[in-house]
Design an enzyme around this catalytic site. Structure first.
Site, PDB file in Angstrom:
ATOM      1  N   ASP A  52       0.851  -1.201   0.000  1.00  0.00           N
ATOM      2  CA  ASP A  52       0.000   0.000   0.000  1.00  0.00           C
ATOM      3  C   ASP A  52       0.880   1.242   0.000  1.00  0.00           C
ATOM      4  O   ASP A  52       0.625   2.207   0.716  1.00  0.00           O
ATOM      5  CB  ASP A  52      -0.913  -0.016   1.228  1.00  0.00           C
ATOM      6  CG  ASP A  52      -2.024   1.021   1.142  1.00  0.00           C
ATOM      7  OD1 ASP A  52      -2.477   1.318   0.021  1.00  0.00           O
ATOM      8  OD2 ASP A  52      -2.442   1.534   2.196  1.00  0.00           O
ATOM      9  N   PHE A  53       1.917   1.212  -0.820  1.00  0.00           N
ATOM     10  CA  PHE A  53       2.946   2.242  -0.780  1.00  0.00           C
ATOM     11  C   PHE A  53       2.498   3.508  -1.499  1.00  0.00           C
ATOM     12  O   PHE A  53       2.008   3.464  -2.632  1.00  0.00           O
ATOM     13  CB  PHE A  53       4.227   1.731  -1.423  1.00  0.00           C
ATOM     14  CG  PHE A  53       5.403   2.651  -1.229  1.00  0.00           C
ATOM     15  CD1 PHE A  53       6.168   2.579  -0.080  1.00  0.00           C
ATOM     16  CD2 PHE A  53       5.722   3.612  -2.179  1.00  0.00           C
ATOM     17  CE1 PHE A  53       7.243   3.432   0.120  1.00  0.00           C
ATOM     18  CE2 PHE A  53       6.798   4.465  -1.995  1.00  0.00           C
ATOM     19  CZ  PHE A  53       7.556   4.380  -0.843  1.00  0.00           C
TER      20      PHE A  53
END
Length: 309
Positions: free
Chosen positions: A204-205
């Protein structure tokens, strides 16, 4: 410690978290004050304040340890039925990275969904930098995270992670976004047919998940992983649409988005076509989630972004 516990009893979940969880985890939300008290006693912590606005699946409480050092107590909501524990997965990833590009876990009670983390500057993320500089720092951070997941690791694969999204996507195929959804589903099938690598990914960068740090080892460290195992392009795909509303307000936004795909792929020697298709898929999947949650404007923006690719 009595003073700490009295303060914790007045704790209320941040509004963003409460809205995201709704009735699904109402019992967990109601038990947060008692959980904070329990973890403060367990780890000998002094409770300070809750971080606002916080995330949609966890709450962070700023604390001090017995030696006076600062830390952050993160409490993660349980996963859905049949899902692995988010706290167990995050702790495993943080221990695998051991501070290389990521925040360090100082202690943990994963069975309670609690992680005690080194404290970063939550008010200062990469989004405070100009976009070009922020992107360079983001890619540099990501490179440190992409390591072998380790033998016997607990992390789901990208295939398993995205499989959980398929029912909602297939239901959305009958909506106005149907043609985009079909493209996204086809892209996923093609990408998973021949994955080029299996690395530990953040999952979930984004620029907002990289915070300023006082640690000597790095100026910027990432937080909030939802770790999965797969190819680099899957992680980069979320970064492609960072600052989406600013991008949409720019002349020639579609062309800018496509150039961003090429530049990001080139920066890590990834296949730009695979990155383009993962960015399309992840944009549509997020658009479906936002629309289902009643955030229609955000959902439409994500669908528009995906249409550019």
């Amino acid at each position: 410690m009595a003073e700490v516990m009295e303060s914790a009893r007045g704790l209320a979940p941040p509004r963003r978290l409460a809205e995201a969880l709704g009735q699904r985890e109402a019992g967990w939300s109601a038990g947060l004050p008692a959980l904070v008290e329990e973890m403060c006693a367990r780890f000998a912590l002094t409770w300070e304040r809750v971080v606002e606005p916080g995330g949609r699946s966890s709450v962070a409480v700023l604390v001090r340890r017995a030696d006076g050092s600062r830390a952050a107590l993160k409490l993660l909501a349980p996963g859905g039925p049949g899902e692995p524990s988010p706290a167990v997965l995050e702790l495993a990833a943080l221990r695998r990275w051991d501070g290389l590009g990521a925040v360090r876990a100082l202690d943990a009670a994963p069975e309670a969904g609690a992680l005690l983390l080194e404290r970063l500057h939550g008010e200062t993320s990469l989004r405070s930098l100009p976009d070009a500089k922020a992107t360079l720092e983001a890619v540099s951070t990501l490179r440190r995270l992409w390591v072998e997941p380790g033998e016997g690791h607990p992390f789901p694969s990208v295939a398993e992670h995205t499989a959980a999204e398929l029912p909602a996507l297939r239901a959305a195929a009958a909506s106005d976004a149907g043609p985009l959804v079909e493209l996204a589903l086809a892209a996923r099938d093609e990408l998973l047919a021949d994955p080029p690598e299996e690395l530990l990914l953040h999952g979930d960068f984004r620029q907002g998940s990289v915070l300023a740090s006082d640690a000597e080892r790095a100026r910027w460290l990432t937080v909030g992983p939802r770790p999965v195992v797969g190819e680099r392009a899957f992680d980069l795909a979320r970064l492609v649409r960072d600052r989406l509303h600013d991008l949409m307000a720019s002349p020639g936004a579609a062309a800018i988005a496509r150039r961003r795909v090429t530049r990001l792929a080139d920066s890590v020697e990834a296949d730009p076509e695979r990155l383009r298709r993962w960015a399309l898929y992840r944009g549509v999947a997020s658009g479906v989630r936002q629309s289902a949650a009643g955030r229609r404007t955000d959902g439409e923006a994500l669908f528009e972004f995906a249409s550019w690719l």
